[in-house]
Design a protein around this motif. Structure first.
Motif, PDB file in Angstrom:
ATOM      1  N   SER A 154       2.414   4.026  -2.665  1.00 42.80           N
ATOM      2  CA  SER A 154       0.963   4.128  -2.484  1.00 42.80           C
ATOM      3  C   SER A 154       0.485   3.228  -1.347  1.00 42.80           C
ATOM      4  O   SER A 154      -0.360   3.630  -0.540  1.00 42.80           O
ATOM      5  N   ARG A 189      -1.463   4.445   2.146  1.00 32.97           N
ATOM      6  CA  ARG A 189      -2.734   3.877   2.620  1.00 32.97           C
ATOM      7  C   ARG A 189      -2.571   3.310   4.029  1.00 32.97           C
ATOM      8  O   ARG A 189      -3.414   3.513   4.901  1.00 32.97           O
ATOM      9  N   GLU A 196      -4.396   4.920   7.399  1.00 36.34           N
ATOM     10  CA  GLU A 196      -5.297   4.121   8.235  1.00 36.34           C
ATOM     11  C   GLU A 196      -4.829   4.121   9.692  1.00 36.34           C
ATOM     12  O   GLU A 196      -5.642   4.214  10.602  1.00 36.34           O
TER      13      GLU A 196
END
Length: 91
Positions: free
Chosen positions: A54, A58, A62
């Motif tokens: 996870s 992320r 980004e």
């Protein structure tokens, strides 16, 4: 936005590994990204750790958003920002 090939994705993996605090996991990831099949092996190593998986997504998302935001400026496009001043009610 032009396709960047796998180079940017590979760089994302390298930068993510630098931020991994678990030394053993970072070592396994460094080994995984060597040679052909790097993306699959990287995924396989991270797949065993849901939290790290996870965090990587992320991180990668980004970085992709950053590349998408930078591309128009690199092509010479800049947003035209107009500011409106609301007249005061006493005028």
């Amino acid at each position: 936005m032009p396709a960047l090939g796998s180079r940017s994705g590979y760089r994302d993996m390298e930068l993510f590994i630098e931020e991994v605090e678990d030394v053993a996991l970072a070592d396994r990831l460094r080994i995984a990204i060597g040679g052909r099949g790097a993306f699959r092996r990287f995924k396989d190593v991270l797949g065993g750790d849901e939290r790290s998986w996870s965090r990587y997504h992320r991180f990668r998302d980004e970085r992709q958003r950053g590349r998408a935001r930078a591309w128009p400026a690199e092509e010479g496009y800049f947003p035209h920002i107009t500011f409106f001043v609301k007249p005061s009610s006493g005028s």
